[in-house]
Design an enzyme around this catalytic site. Structure first.
Site, PDB file in Angstrom:
ATOM      1  N   LYS A 111      30.719 -20.819 -31.445  1.00 58.83           N
ATOM      2  CA  LYS A 111      32.213 -21.172 -30.972  1.00 58.83           C
ATOM      3  C   LYS A 111      31.998 -20.588 -29.648  1.00 58.83           C
ATOM      4  O   LYS A 111      31.658 -19.481 -29.276  1.00 58.83           O
ATOM      5  CB  LYS A 111      33.152 -20.981 -31.744  1.00 58.83           C
ATOM      6  CG  LYS A 111      34.468 -21.270 -31.303  1.00 58.83           C
ATOM      7  CD  LYS A 111      35.679 -20.808 -32.212  1.00 58.83           C
ATOM      8  CE  LYS A 111      36.925 -21.476 -31.751  1.00 58.83           C
ATOM      9  NZ  LYS A 111      38.005 -21.062 -32.711  1.00 58.83           N
ATOM     10  N   HIS A 113      34.616 -20.910 -27.398  1.00 61.15           N
ATOM     11  CA  HIS A 113      35.896 -20.535 -26.893  1.00 61.15           C
ATOM     12  C   HIS A 113      36.532 -19.650 -27.898  1.00 61.15           C
ATOM     13  O   HIS A 113      35.969 -19.483 -28.866  1.00 61.15           O
ATOM     14  CB  HIS A 113      36.739 -21.860 -26.637  1.00 61.15           C
ATOM     15  CG  HIS A 113      37.113 -22.675 -27.992  1.00 61.15           C
ATOM     16  ND1 HIS A 113      35.975 -23.585 -28.315  1.00 61.15           N
ATOM     17  CD2 HIS A 113      37.866 -22.797 -28.805  1.00 61.15           C
ATOM     18  CE1 HIS A 113      36.196 -24.252 -29.484  1.00 61.15           C
ATOM     19  NE2 HIS A 113      37.380 -23.668 -29.531  1.00 61.15           N
TER      20      HIS A 113
END
Length: 228
Positions: A111, A113
């Site tokens: 991921k 963010h």
């Protein structure tokens, strides 16, 4: 002549549950190794709350028995994807039994963010138990070991539902060991299985269902050819 081993009550109960839930089926199924298997175990079919709760109870009962024999772990790691649900469900059941263990799992893709990274859940530290449905080739276990080690923790064992107890295959060639034996002997991790192929055969031996008992010869022939 050696007497046949006594049936393991927990394993027999689990096999019966898997058959009744339609998770363990009999017929002709092609495996990843290209073999035609007379049975198929698909843990993805533990697909409602009641079945998942019961499955978690079996995992937890086996693990608690292992803990009473001295096996210890600090947390649970569930490799994506099936291991995610298993890690969560088993941690809930262990907590209900008085053994509150944190759990974590991985994403297939990092991921970029928010918190970022590939690991989700509790911090991966201490002695980490990997939980999955089966061990087919040991690939998922090796990947989990790499992630756990990279986090600074120590892989300490693997918990699975079913040990197929059959020879692993590499490039279409049968190996003299099973995937579980590879993990225990080459990766040096103990493997705890709720049940194995031997337990399935004992269940079929004792079954009064003519349809199930008819599958016994095919399962035994498969074990005679590919078993370890």
């Amino acid at each position: 002549m050696n007497a046949a081993p006594s049936p393991d009550p927990l394993a027999q109960e689990f096999v019966a549950f898997a058959v009744e839930a339609g998770v363990l089926r009999f017929g002709e199924f092609k495996t990843k190794a290209g073999r035609m298997s007379p049975y198929f175990f698909n843990a993805g079919l533990f697909d409602d709350g009641a079945k998942l709760m019961r499955l978690a109870q079996f995992y937890a009962q086996r693990l608690v028995a292992d803990m009473e024999r001295g096996f210890q772990f600090d947390m649970i790691f569930g490799p994506a994807y099936k291991g995610i649900t298993l890690a969560a469900a088993v941690s809930i059941e262990l907590a209900r039994l008085g053994h509150n263990k944190p759990f974590a799992y991985n994403r297939k893709e990092a991921k970029d963010h928010g918190e970022g990274g590939t690991l989700v859940g509790a911090p991966v530290k201490g002695r980490v138990l990997i939980i999955d449905d089966v061990i087919s080739a040991g690939t998922s276990v090796r990947e989990s070991i790499a992630m756990i080690t990279a986090a600074g923790a120590t892989p300490c064992g693997v918990s699975i539902a079913l040990d197929r107890q059959e020879k692993a295959a590499q490039d279409g060639v049968d190996m003299p060991w099973s995937a579980v034996q590879y993990v225990t002997q080459q990766l040096q991790l103990p493997v705890s299985a709720i049940a194995g192929l031997a337990d399935l055969l004992q269940y079929l031996d004792a079954s009064t269902d003519t349809g199930l008992s008819a599958s016994r010869a095919a399962v035994q022939a498969y074990r005679d050819r590919y078993g370890v």
